[in-house]
Write a protein that holds these residues in place. Structure first.
Motif, PDB file in Angstrom:
ATOM      1  N   GLU A   1      59.075  12.244  -3.897  1.00  0.00           N
ATOM      2  CA  GLU A   1      58.327  13.456  -4.262  1.00  0.00           C
ATOM      3  C   GLU A   1      59.174  14.669  -3.878  1.00  0.00           C
ATOM      4  OE1 GLU A   1      54.921  13.716  -5.357  1.00  0.00           O
ATOM      5  OE2 GLU A   1      55.382  11.631  -5.877  1.00  0.00           O
ATOM      6  N   GLY A   2      58.997  15.757  -4.570  1.00  0.00           N
ATOM      7  CA  GLY A   2      59.698  16.970  -4.154  1.00  0.00           C
ATOM      8  C   GLY A   2      59.826  17.952  -5.291  1.00  0.00           C
ATOM      9  N   PRO A   3      60.355  19.140  -4.961  1.00  0.00           N
ATOM     10  CA  PRO A   3      60.495  20.176  -5.983  1.00  0.00           C
ATOM     11  C   PRO A   3      61.560  19.812  -7.019  1.00  0.00           C
ATOM     12  CG  PRO A   3      61.489  20.872  -3.910  1.00  0.00           C
ATOM     13  CD  PRO A   3      60.829  19.557  -3.643  1.00  0.00           C
ATOM     14  N   PRO A   4      61.557  20.511  -8.152  1.00  0.00           N
ATOM     15  CA  PRO A   4      62.583  20.267  -9.172  1.00  0.00           C
ATOM     16  C   PRO A   4      63.983  20.520  -8.614  1.00  0.00           C
ATOM     17  CG  PRO A   4      60.946  21.846  -9.975  1.00  0.00           C
ATOM     18  CD  PRO A   4      60.643  21.586  -8.543  1.00  0.00           C
ATOM     19  N   VAL A   5      64.960  19.830  -9.180  1.00  0.00           N
ATOM     20  CA  VAL A   5      66.352  19.945  -8.739  1.00  0.00           C
ATOM     21  C   VAL A   5      67.194  20.506  -9.884  1.00  0.00           C
ATOM     22  CG1 VAL A   5      68.402  18.586  -8.115  1.00  0.00           C
ATOM     23  CG2 VAL A   5      66.172  18.045  -7.086  1.00  0.00           C
ATOM     24  N   LEU A   6      68.090  21.425  -9.533  1.00  0.00           N
ATOM     25  CA  LEU A   6      69.078  21.926 -10.495  1.00  0.00           C
ATOM     26  C   LEU A   6      70.461  21.581  -9.959  1.00  0.00           C
ATOM     27  CD1 LEU A   6      69.731  23.507 -13.072  1.00  0.00           C
ATOM     28  CD2 LEU A   6      69.691  25.611 -11.707  1.00  0.00           C
ATOM     29  N   LEU A   7      71.112  20.621 -10.595  1.00  0.00           N
ATOM     30  CA  LEU A   7      72.466  20.222 -10.199  1.00  0.00           C
ATOM     31  C   LEU A   7      73.461  21.181 -10.838  1.00  0.00           C
ATOM     32  CD1 LEU A   7      74.611  18.274  -9.022  1.00  0.00           C
ATOM     33  CD2 LEU A   7      74.423  16.962 -11.149  1.00  0.00           C
ATOM     34  N   VAL A   8      74.291  21.835 -10.009  1.00  0.00           N
ATOM     35  CA  VAL A   8      75.226  22.841 -10.524  1.00  0.00           C
ATOM     36  C   VAL A   8      76.648  22.288 -10.536  1.00  0.00           C
ATOM     37  CG1 VAL A   8      75.983  25.235 -10.385  1.00  0.00           C
ATOM     38  CG2 VAL A   8      73.762  24.589  -9.440  1.00  0.00           C
ATOM     39  N   LEU A   9      77.260  22.392 -11.709  1.00  0.00           N
ATOM     40  CA  LEU A   9      78.659  22.002 -11.900  1.00  0.00           C
ATOM     41  C   LEU A   9      79.483  23.272 -12.071  1.00  0.00           C
ATOM     42  CD1 LEU A   9      77.740  19.473 -14.678  1.00  0.00           C
ATOM     43  CD2 LEU A   9      78.513  18.782 -12.406  1.00  0.00           C
ATOM     44  N   GLY A  10      80.729  23.237 -11.616  1.00  0.00           N
ATOM     45  CA  GLY A  10      81.581  24.416 -11.741  1.00  0.00           C
ATOM     46  C   GLY A  10      82.566  24.283 -12.893  1.00  0.00           C
TER      47      GLY A  10
END
Ligand code: SAM
Length: 185
Positions: free
Chosen positions: A128-137
């Protein structure tokens, strides 16, 4: 499974001398990461760019594959490109996902912050948990300012090569990270 999205950042990123710069949009990054994101079930693929003309370019590419002749010629690309969202910055992407969203960053290099092993990240996504935004450079990777905002920086994809050569394109890194985090096991 937690809600999960991907962002490709063109600013603030590093250049070869570790200066903070803005990189240009690369057409193939849009296609390949959009397709990987769609295959592994990411909700959205954000492309962030602070320059309006660069955002318009990305929007034109999207339109070609979602509404234009590309959509008729190669319809497989349409569902992937429909999930592409072109925004000025990470804050805009985070606002779309809601105030609770967590940033997770990625980097090949050494950083003075703890790294989250990919197996643990995979487990976290299944809880369970908040939404995730995976950031790529892009360029030579994300600037420190992005890592400093992150809830986690993911452990790097390691190289088994004897000389330590480890220079993946962001497209390859995206596909590997998505498979490690969300792929079938
Ligand atoms: N030296 C840069 C770094 O440490 O991130 C390489 C930049 S690479 C060309 C562009 C992006 O691909 C990185 O910002 C990261 O998102 C991703 N990437 C490349 N290699 C990676 C690896 N081994 N592990 C995790 N992410 C990687």
């Amino acid at each position: 499974l937690r809600r999960f999205s991907v962002a490709l950042a063109h600013h603030p990123v590093l250049d070869r001398q570790s200066a903070v710069v803005t990189t240009a949009i690369t057409n193939i990054d849009l296609h390949d990461i959009a397709r990987s994101a769609r295959c592994f079930g990411a909700e959205r693929f954000f492309v962030t760019h602070p320059v309006a003309a660069q955002r318009q370019l990305a929007e034109r590419v999207k339109e070609h594959w979602t509404e234009g002749s590309g959509a008729r010629r190669i319809p497989d690309r349409k569902p992937a490109m429909e999930n592409l969202h072109v925004v000025p910055d990470l804050d805009t992407a985070m606002r779309v996902l809601g105030s609770e969203v967590q940033l997770w960053t990625s980097s090949a290099g050494k950083l003075p912050i703890p790294r989250l092993p990919l197996a643990e990240a995979r487990d976290l996504l299944r809880g369970e948990g908040p939404p995730v935004l995976l950031v790529l450079g892009t360029g030579w990777g994300l600037a420190d300012a992005v890592h400093e905002r992150a809830s986690y920086c993911l452990a790097p994809i390691e190289s088994p090569s004897a000389d330590g050569y480890n220079h993946l394109s962001v497209r390859a890194a995206a596909a590997i990270l998505l498979d490690r985090l969300l792929g079938v096991r």
